[in-house]
Design a protein around this motif. Structure first.
Motif, PDB file in Angstrom:
ATOM      1  N   ALA A  34       0.842  -1.196   0.000  1.00 55.23           N
ATOM      2  CA  ALA A  34       0.000   0.000   0.000  1.00 55.23           C
ATOM      3  C   ALA A  34       0.876   1.245   0.000  1.00 55.23           C
ATOM      4  CB  ALA A  34      -0.902   0.003   1.231  1.00 55.23           C
ATOM      5  N   GLY A  35       0.519   2.215  -0.837  1.00 53.93           N
ATOM      6  CA  GLY A  35       1.262   3.473  -0.889  1.00 53.93           C
ATOM      7  C   GLY A  35       2.580   3.400  -1.631  1.00 53.93           C
ATOM      8  N   GLU A  36       2.852   2.275  -2.321  1.00 58.29           N
ATOM      9  CA  GLU A  36       4.111   2.126  -3.057  1.00 58.29           C
ATOM     10  C   GLU A  36       3.849   1.971  -4.555  1.00 58.29           C
ATOM     11  OE1 GLU A  36       6.876  -0.001   0.385  1.00 58.29           O
ATOM     12  OE2 GLU A  36       6.320  -1.110  -1.427  1.00 58.29           O
ATOM     13  N   VAL A  37       4.889   2.292  -5.345  1.00 56.57           N
ATOM     14  CA  VAL A  37       4.845   2.122  -6.797  1.00 56.57           C
ATOM     15  C   VAL A  37       5.923   1.124  -7.190  1.00 56.57           C
ATOM     16  CG1 VAL A  37       5.087   3.221  -9.053  1.00 56.57           C
ATOM     17  CG2 VAL A  37       4.034   4.486  -7.166  1.00 56.57           C
ATOM     18  N   ARG A  38       5.507   0.021  -7.812  1.00 53.44           N
ATOM     19  CA  ARG A  38       6.478  -0.927  -8.369  1.00 53.44           C
ATOM     20  C   ARG A  38       6.385  -0.849  -9.890  1.00 53.44           C
ATOM     21  NH1 ARG A  38       9.716  -5.189  -7.158  1.00 53.44           N
ATOM     22  NH2 ARG A  38       9.060  -5.144  -4.963  1.00 53.44           N
ATOM     23  N   ILE A 198      -0.633  10.907 -10.771  1.00 56.09           N
ATOM     24  CA  ILE A 198      -0.727   9.527 -10.272  1.00 56.09           C
ATOM     25  C   ILE A 198      -0.042   9.406  -8.919  1.00 56.09           C
ATOM     26  CG2 ILE A 198       0.051   7.148 -10.675  1.00 56.09           C
ATOM     27  CD1 ILE A 198      -0.356   7.641 -13.671  1.00 56.09           C
ATOM     28  N   ARG A 199       1.125  10.026  -8.789  1.00 52.96           N
ATOM     29  CA  ARG A 199       1.870   9.964  -7.535  1.00 52.96           C
ATOM     30  C   ARG A 199       1.099  10.640  -6.401  1.00 52.96           C
ATOM     31  NH1 ARG A 199       5.193   6.788  -4.893  1.00 52.96           N
ATOM     32  NH2 ARG A 199       7.412   7.132  -5.197  1.00 52.96           N
ATOM     33  N   ASP A 200       0.535  11.818  -6.672  1.00 50.81           N
ATOM     34  CA  ASP A 200      -0.213  12.551  -5.641  1.00 50.81           C
ATOM     35  C   ASP A 200      -1.454  11.782  -5.194  1.00 50.81           C
ATOM     36  OD1 ASP A 200       1.649  14.547  -5.783  1.00 50.81           O
ATOM     37  OD2 ASP A 200       0.403  15.919  -6.974  1.00 50.81           O
ATOM     38  N   LEU A 201      -2.219  11.259  -6.177  1.00 50.22           N
ATOM     39  CA  LEU A 201      -3.438  10.528  -5.846  1.00 50.22           C
ATOM     40  C   LEU A 201      -3.113   9.230  -5.113  1.00 50.22           C
ATOM     41  CD1 LEU A 201      -5.428  11.069  -9.166  1.00 50.22           C
ATOM     42  CD2 LEU A 201      -5.823  12.195  -6.970  1.00 50.22           C
ATOM     43  N   GLN A 202      -2.026   8.598  -5.530  1.00 50.34           N
ATOM     44  CA  GLN A 202      -1.601   7.349  -4.887  1.00 50.34           C
ATOM     45  C   GLN A 202      -1.224   7.590  -3.428  1.00 50.34           C
ATOM     46  OE1 GLN A 202       2.253   6.963  -4.968  1.00 50.34           O
ATOM     47  NE2 GLN A 202       2.103   5.302  -3.489  1.00 50.34           N
ATOM     48  N   ARG A 203      -0.507   8.685  -3.181  1.00 46.09           N
ATOM     49  CA  ARG A 203      -0.133   8.995  -1.802  1.00 46.09           C
ATOM     50  C   ARG A 203      -1.354   9.374  -0.964  1.00 46.09           C
ATOM     51  NH1 ARG A 203       5.027  12.601  -3.700  1.00 46.09           N
ATOM     52  NH2 ARG A 203       6.611  10.957  -3.666  1.00 46.09           N
ATOM     53  N   PHE A 211       3.148  -0.199 -12.113  1.00 42.73           N
ATOM     54  CA  PHE A 211       3.348   0.708 -13.242  1.00 42.73           C
ATOM     55  C   PHE A 211       4.216   0.012 -14.289  1.00 42.73           C
ATOM     56  CE2 PHE A 211       4.580   4.324 -15.682  1.00 42.73           C
ATOM     57  CZ  PHE A 211       3.683   5.345 -15.400  1.00 42.73           C
ATOM     58  N   ILE A 212       3.675  -0.144 -15.499  1.00 50.86           N
ATOM     59  CA  ILE A 212       4.371  -0.834 -16.588  1.00 50.86           C
ATOM     60  C   ILE A 212       4.877   0.201 -17.581  1.00 50.86           C
ATOM     61  CG2 ILE A 212       4.080  -2.448 -18.511  1.00 50.86           C
ATOM     62  CD1 ILE A 212       1.848  -3.752 -16.766  1.00 50.86           C
ATOM     63  N   ILE A 222       9.144   7.940 -10.792  1.00 44.87           N
ATOM     64  CA  ILE A 222       7.948   7.501 -10.079  1.00 44.87           C
ATOM     65  C   ILE A 222       8.135   6.264  -9.216  1.00 44.87           C
ATOM     66  CG2 ILE A 222       6.971   5.975 -11.865  1.00 44.87           C
ATOM     67  CD1 ILE A 222       4.228   7.306 -11.244  1.00 44.87           C
ATOM     68  N   ALA A 223       9.126   5.411  -9.495  1.00 47.27           N
ATOM     69  CA  ALA A 223       9.185   4.090  -8.867  1.00 47.27           C
ATOM     70  C   ALA A 223       9.782   4.110  -7.465  1.00 47.27           C
ATOM     71  CB  ALA A 223       9.983   3.136  -9.751  1.00 47.27           C
TER      72      ALA A 223
END
Length: 538
Positions: A34-38, A198-203, A211-212, A222-223
């Motif tokens: 949760a709260g991370e970007v892979r 995307i980063r703001d909404l994700q946080r 993220f592909i 972003i990662a």
């Protein structure tokens, strides 16, 4: 430590009989908290999108999962039935697709498409749903939400359509968001805005993001974590800083070395070089609407004065709507300018018709962005390559001999002339389009976003190929791109366009290192991964 939102465990996906390998994905494991970007990275065919389709339950019927688990908050999605998956999509997991124009319904208003999710998954009244949709449109930073709500997809820009996709994906606040190449076709400033959004909404919502992408600049921006795939195998995984800064696997190092640097690689063109092509105060105005719907004029090019010198590569950069592609089509005489003059080798060509226009088309050829749409799927690539020479009077035997030579020049086997476009990869199809353009021995080659959709390794090969061809044939190239790294890699001079005007131009080193205009500086500062070394020694 809390359990991951998504856990992919020893996943295997088989390919149909006759494929070049047995499995699309083999023994792949990773997790997203949760709260991370892979980020999943790798070349075309590495299995990135197959994994995303497997998680979403959208795997094509000819592909089968043969082993492993896909756990969403502990629930195995591979055992979920169609109704359960339908309920989970939107509520618990959502996806942003690469091309919003094909993902959105062209005959539904944008607001109605977002509302459909609320209608299917909630008991909200219509007025409540409309208020929620308008709130979400504002949340993804779309201007004038009421107008956007009533608009059709074709009435919006690429960046606005992608924001609609993001609004659809996030309106039910899913635990997992999958973004499959969501910024590939966007210019650098729009790309930066979408990534930031995307980063703001994700946080804000604590969403886990898978993220592909094939763009390592995007990965650097972003990662949190990165997984590198090669032909279905997971070859390296770790934090973004470790994988991008100190890659362990040779494949990862190869990919990173293929990323162009944001520094000039080619010398400036000599001012003594003869001018191959010139425009003088070229304007283009598109008129839309009519006597029923109201007449509207869109100025796509305004007072464009441009010189392209013999055997140089001139880059044209700018945001979507800046006039880059319009100018390319004017130079190729695919559309007529509204006013102004165009010269080729000093001769006026803006108003050619009949036989003179036909002769001009042999001298100026275009390589378009999407090679699959550029080639006729019902004709062999050999037929596509020889068509031009045959139309200009070449003997059939000579045209086929030339086609065989061109296939070797673009590093493809001559026997592949008998194959069809669908039998080639994206990079190979782009090589075929280059061969087709060169078949009539043009003086000027116009490349309109010719490498934007390609993997970094294939992109590097195509750029190297264009360099080699230019040196061998003394070819003049006009290179339109939104990727400043690519422009720095291949161009001698650069032209920056904004709102149909040229706002700055000069040698690449001068424009990129000492930009005069605020707009140019904004483009450079928005370049993904700016300042990151990508495994190179500083």
């Amino acid at each position: 430590m809390s359990a991951p939102v998504l856990a992919v465990e020893k996943l295997e996906v088989s390919l149909p009989a006759g494929a070049d390998r047995a499995r699309a994905v083999e023994n792949v494991s990773f997790s997203v908290n949760a709260g991370e970007v892979r980020c999943l990275v790798g070349e075309s065919g590495s299995g990135k999108s197959i994994i995303a389709q497997t998680v979403m339950g959208l795997l094509p019927r000819n592909l089968k999962t043969t082993a492993g688990h896909v756990l969403l908050n502990g629930e195995n999605l591979l055992q979920a039935g169609p109704e359960r998956l339908r309920r989970l999509r939107g509520e618990k997991l959502a996806m942003i697709f690469q091309e919003p124009m094909t993902a959105l319904n062209p005959i539904m208003r944008c607001g109605a498409q977002i509302d459909e999710l609320l209608a299917q998954h909630t008991s909200m009244a219509p007025a409540q749903r409309r208020a929620r949709v308008l709130q979400m449109l504002e949340h993804v930073r779309l201007p004038d939400p009421a107008r956007i709500h009533a608009a059709y997809p074709h009435q919006l820009s690429g960046g606005q359509r992608q924001r609609i996709m993001i609004a659809m994906a996030l309106i039910l606040k899913p635990a997992l968001l999958i973004a499959d190449e969501p910024t590939t076709a966007l210019d650098v400033t729009t790309q930066a805005e979408i990534l930031g959004l995307i980063r703001d909404l994700q946080r804000e919502h604590g969403t886990a993001v898978l993220f592909i992408t094939h763009d390592f600049g995007v990965v650097a921006d972003i990662a949190d974590d990165v997984s590198v795939l090669c032909l279905g195998d997971l070859v390296e995984s770790g934090s973004a800083r470790d994988v991008l800064g100190s890659p362990r696997h040779p494949y990862t190092r190869m990919l990173l070395q293929a990323v162009p640097e944001l520094v000039s690689r080619k010398p400036a063109t000599s001012s003594d070089a003869p001018v191959a092509m010139r425009t003088r105060r070229v304007n283009k105005v598109f008129v839309t609407g009519g006597w029923l719907g109201g007449r509207r004029e869109v100025v796509a090019a305004q007072d464009v004065d441009l010189e392209v010198r013999r055997a140089e590569t001139l880059g044209i950069v700018g945001e979507s709507g800046s006039g880059k592609s319009t100018l390319a089509r004017i130079l190729a005489r695919l559309i007529d300018p509204s006013s102004g003059d165009i010269e080729l080798d000093g001769a006026p060509v803006a108003r050619l018709r009949g036989a003179p226009a036909r002769a001009f088309r042999r001298k100026v050829q275009v390589v378009f962005q999407d090679p699959y749409r550029s080639l006729n799927p019902r004709r062999t690539v050999g037929a596509a390559i020889v068509e031009g020479p045959l139309n200009f009077g070449a003997a059939r035997e000579e045209a086929w001999r030339r086609a065989q030579e061109l296939m070797q020049l673009v590093r493809l086997p001559a026997h592949a002339l008998q194959r069809y476009p669908h039998e080639f990869s994206g990079g190979q199809r782009q090589r075929i389009c280059i061969a087709r353009a060169l078949a009539v021995q043009p003086e000027v080659l116009i490349a309109d976003e010719a490498v934007s959709a390609l993997d970094v390794s294939v992109q590097a090969q195509i750029l190297e190929l264009l360099d080699e061809i230019q040196q061998r044939l003394r070819l003049t190239i006009v290179f339109i791109t939104h990727d400043l790294r690519v422009a720095a890699r291949i161009c001698n001079r650069i032209v920056v366009m904004q709102h149909g005007r040229i706002v700055e131009q000069g040698p690449v080193a001068q424009v990129f290192e000492q930009p005069r205009e605020v707009y140019t500086r904004a483009l450079i500062n928005a370049a993904p991964g700016k300042g990151f070394a990508f495994g190179r020694t500083a």
